[in-house]
Each structure stands twice: as C-alpha cells, then as structure tokens.
Scaffold this motif. Sequence first.
Motif, short mmCIF file in Angstrom:
data_model
loop_
_atom_site.label_atom_id
_atom_site.label_comp_id
_atom_site.label_asym_id
_atom_site.label_seq_id
_atom_site.Cartn_x
_atom_site.Cartn_y
_atom_site.Cartn_z
N THR A 315 -3.58 -4.15 -6.49
CA THR A 315 -2.88 -4.14 -5.29
C THR A 315 -1.86 -2.94 -4.95
OG1 THR A 315 -4.07 -6.23 -4.47
CG2 THR A 315 -2.34 -5.16 -3.23
N LEU A 316 -1.38 -1.84 -4.32
CA LEU A 316 0.04 -1.66 -3.98
C LEU A 316 0.45 -2.57 -3.20
CD1 LEU A 316 -1.22 2.31 -4.67
CD2 LEU A 316 -0.31 0.75 -5.73
N ARG A 317 1.85 -3.27 -3.69
CA ARG A 317 2.58 -3.83 -2.52
C ARG A 317 3.81 -2.67 -2.30
NH1 ARG A 317 0.10 -8.25 -2.12
NH2 ARG A 317 -1.11 -9.66 -4.63
N PRO A 318 3.74 -2.26 -1.28
CA PRO A 318 5.16 -1.53 -0.24
C PRO A 318 6.34 -2.66 -0.45
CG PRO A 318 4.06 -2.32 1.22
CD PRO A 318 3.15 -2.66 0.17
N LEU A 319 7.06 -2.08 -1.55
CA LEU A 319 8.51 -2.64 -1.29
C LEU A 319 9.44 -2.86 -0.16
CD1 LEU A 319 9.98 -1.05 -4.86
CD2 LEU A 319 8.83 -2.80 -4.36
N ASP A 320 9.32 -2.22 1.39
CA ASP A 320 9.80 -2.05 2.04
C ASP A 320 9.10 -3.42 3.10
OD1 ASP A 320 7.47 -1.26 2.92
OD2 ASP A 320 8.80 0.17 3.83
N GLY A 321 8.06 -4.52 2.59
CA GLY A 321 7.65 -5.17 2.99
C GLY A 321 6.43 -4.86 4.09
N GLY A 322 6.09 -3.57 3.62
CA GLY A 322 4.95 -3.49 5.08
C GLY A 322 3.09 -3.94 4.23
N GLU A 323 2.04 -3.00 4.74
CA GLU A 323 1.22 -3.61 4.36
C GLU A 323 0.81 -3.13 2.75
OE1 GLU A 323 -3.32 -3.33 6.30
OE2 GLU A 323 -2.14 -2.47 7.52
N SER A 324 -0.09 -3.92 2.52
CA SER A 324 -0.45 -3.61 1.14
C SER A 324 -2.11 -3.23 0.95
CB SER A 324 -0.66 -4.80 -0.04
OG SER A 324 0.72 -5.86 -0.53
N ILE A 325 -2.27 -2.09 -0.15
CA ILE A 325 -3.07 -1.14 -0.34
C ILE A 325 -3.84 -2.00 -1.62
CG2 ILE A 325 -4.10 1.23 -0.65
CD1 ILE A 325 -1.37 1.85 1.03
N GLN A 326 -5.42 -2.31 -0.74
CA GLN A 326 -6.03 -2.59 -2.43
C GLN A 326 -6.97 -1.31 -2.49
OE1 GLN A 326 -8.53 -6.12 0.09
NE2 GLN A 326 -6.94 -7.15 -0.08
N LEU A 327 -7.09 -1.28 -3.84
CA LEU A 327 -7.10 -0.23 -4.95
C LEU A 327 -8.72 -1.26 -5.78
CD1 LEU A 327 -4.73 0.18 -7.08
CD2 LEU A 327 -5.13 1.34 -5.57
N LYS A 328 -9.64 -0.37 -4.75
CA LYS A 328 -11.18 -0.68 -4.63
C LYS A 328 -11.35 -0.25 -5.38
CE LYS A 328 -11.32 -3.60 -0.10
NZ LYS A 328 -11.42 -3.54 1.12
N LYS A 329 -11.53 1.09 -5.60
CA LYS A 329 -12.15 1.77 -6.38
C LYS A 329 -11.52 2.34 -8.59
CE LYS A 329 -13.13 5.51 -3.87
NZ LYS A 329 -13.06 6.56 -3.04
N PRO A 330 -12.19 2.42 -8.92
CA PRO A 330 -11.43 3.16 -10.56
C PRO A 330 -10.85 4.20 -10.51
CG PRO A 330 -13.94 2.78 -10.61
CD PRO A 330 -13.87 2.57 -9.78
N ARG A 331 -11.85 4.88 -9.39
CA ARG A 331 -10.55 6.50 -9.21
C ARG A 331 -10.20 6.93 -7.71
NH1 ARG A 331 -10.74 11.20 -12.78
NH2 ARG A 331 -11.13 12.70 -11.23
#
Length: 420
Positions: A315-331
């Motif tokens: 998961t990429l969690r934004p430091l500004d508190g926005g919506e997180s991005i889930q990493l669902k593929k290895p590339r």
Amino acid sequence: MLNILVVDDSATDRRLFEGLLSKCLHFKVSTAEDGAVALKKMETDVPDVVVTDLQMPNMDGLQLVETVRSLHPLVPVILITGEGSEDIASKALQRGAAGYVPKSRCTELLRDTIEHVVEITRTESSFERLIDCATLSQFEFSFDNDFALIAPLLELTQRMTVGMGVCDETSCVQISHALEHAILNAIYHGNLQIGGPLNGNRALLDQRLTQAPYRDRHVHISIKINPEEALFVVRDEGPGFDTKEFSAMGRKSALVGEGGRGLFLMWAFMDSVTFDTKGSTVTMIKRRAVADPHLASKESKSSSNNFRLPAILGTLRPLDGGESIQLKKPRIIAGRGSNCDIVLKSSSISQQHCLLYTFEGWWYVRDLKSVNGIRVNHVSFNEHLLRPGNTLSIGKYEYKIDYEPISLGADGIDPPADPF
C-alpha cells in the motif's frame, strides 16, 4: 547452578569462554569442539543453555540451532558471531536461536546475555488451559519510565503467544527479546533522549529519570494477539528520530553497531517492523509459527501450490492524509497517462513517470526518464530498493510504502544484494 555447554572448534576460544563464564559461581561450564559432539553430550546431560560459535566444521552453528530446537525445544541457544557471519547469524536467529553476542564484546555481554535468556525462558504455564480457550487477547498499557514493569509484561506476552498458538516456546523467547528492545528504546532513547548503547551512561540515566520533562513522559504499549498473529505497537513521548538512518541500516552495520543490536533482533525475530514518520512509534507483527519455517520458505518459492501472492501486495499511504493506493500487481507503472496503473493528475508527473516492481519479496522503484525524477526518503535516485516504511516521492506527491516482505516470498530480514 546453570549448566552451560560451550561449543567452538577453536581450543583457544573454548578455554577463553570457559574461563570467562567460570568466574560466575552459579555457572557450571562444559565444552564441545563441534555440533556433533555437543549433541552427543546432550543425550546424557541436557544443559540449561548452549553457547555456540557459528562457523565450525562437521556441523556449524546454524545446523546446531536447528537440531537443538528439534530435539530440546526448551534449551535456548546463544550465538557467538564473528566478522563476516551476518548471513548465517540472521538465518540462525530466524530458525530458533535465542540471542547473539558479537565475539568482540563477549567479555562485556556474554554472562549477562546468558542469565537474561535463561530468565526469559523459565516462565510458568499455570494459565495454559484458560489461554487455550481464548480467541482474542488485547492489552493497552501506559506507564512511566519504569524498567521494573518490563519483565512482567514480557511474561504475560509469552503466556498469551504460546497459549494461543502463535508460536512455540523458543519463538516466544524471541518475541520477548524484540518487544523488550522496543520498550527499552522507547524509554531510553525516546523519552529520556539518551544516545549510545543501552548499557552505558548510567549517571545521565539517573539524572533524566528525575528531571523534567523526561521524567514526565510515558511509554504506551498496545498488544493484540489472535491465533494467527501477534501485533505490538510501542510509542514513546519523545521528539522522535530520523527514521531514514534505520531504514538505510544494513544487516552487518546493525549486527555489530553500538546502536543497532536491538534493531537487528527486532528485524530478525519479527515478521514485520515499521516506524512511523516521526520515529516515536514502532509496530511489530509476528505471525503464527509453522512446523518448519525454513522448509515452508523453500517450498513457497518452488511450488505455486504452496505459495500464492496475496491479493494486496502493498500500500502507498499518502503523507497528506489522502486516499491510499493499493498495489495489486508485482509490476506497476505510475504516471499522468490514462493507461498507467496508477494515474496521478499533476503537471509535475510525466506520462509514464516511474515503475514499481517486486523482486524476491521486496519492492523497488525505477525512474522512467521522468521530468522531475523520483525520490526515496527525499533523496533522488534512478533506481532504488523500497524498504517498508520508506517515503517515495513521485512529483509533488509523497507516499509511505507499507508491505510485508515475508508475505511476498522474501527469505530473511534483508533484501537481495542491493545493486544500486
């Protein structure tokens, strides 16, 4: 009287360790020249603790750790680590060793380490039947800088993690070591703001324990245990520290460094260790033990039937508190283009800005000739390893990457040799 078995192929070192330990009147010391001889002796005289060198002929320290854990699961094994033994040391710790002491610091640390490991190992099991019925155990603690409270907290943790099936007796000692160092770091380095090794600077320690604002700070501990995993969160009230220093610390520097020994044990004994951006909170996770962790790790890489990537790889969690991005593929390609896996609408982002990819259980990032480049922990790179907890900057966006290398197939606490 503690019965200690010292195992080392060097006759000189055996005499050295025997002389060092024999100075303690309650230590009874015997020796063996290699692992095979040690196991033969243990058939008739089981010691309270085994102290072994790592690099030996016939049966090395790693093989001895695995065999002792199988045949005598209640006997802790302490490693003597020499320069250049980082790889085998981390494997031995993961497979059952209860602790380690660098050979260069044996005079200073060995006796105390033995007594400490044995003390942790000898816990009562009065509540086993009750704990067997538990489905969830959760505790919240907040106390001042009182070192005396650590031991009973560790005992409680051991009873619950073993009783609920998260780990066996050997692994619970490892969990106790990791949790103990997290709490000690929170008090010593966090609340009291004392630098250097934990066993140094006694005068400053005594002063800070009675001096404002240090004496007024508390350590907060959250423990949540279910049959699948144990989660520990330790937070101090100090100003924090630069987590980039620890994110960049390799296994070798942590193993022998004055300030990295506790961190090394936390890495080695837990499946996941992450710090918050301030550096005042550490979160550690230990998952349910399998019968043979080494075999399971090997099978996970050799058989698709035994190992499957989780649905969410990170998961990429934004430091500004926005919506997180889930990493669902290895590339994954991130950029402004609508065909990218991660679309970031900003003029500071190129059409195809960067590539995120996994390799042997670890995430990496590569610059795709972007206009503004990429940064890891605020430093520009063309290609770089992303450790859990690192900050990834893509244009004006900043994310904390959160993932668990073990769940992605990583074997050990370190990534493959970093080519960058």
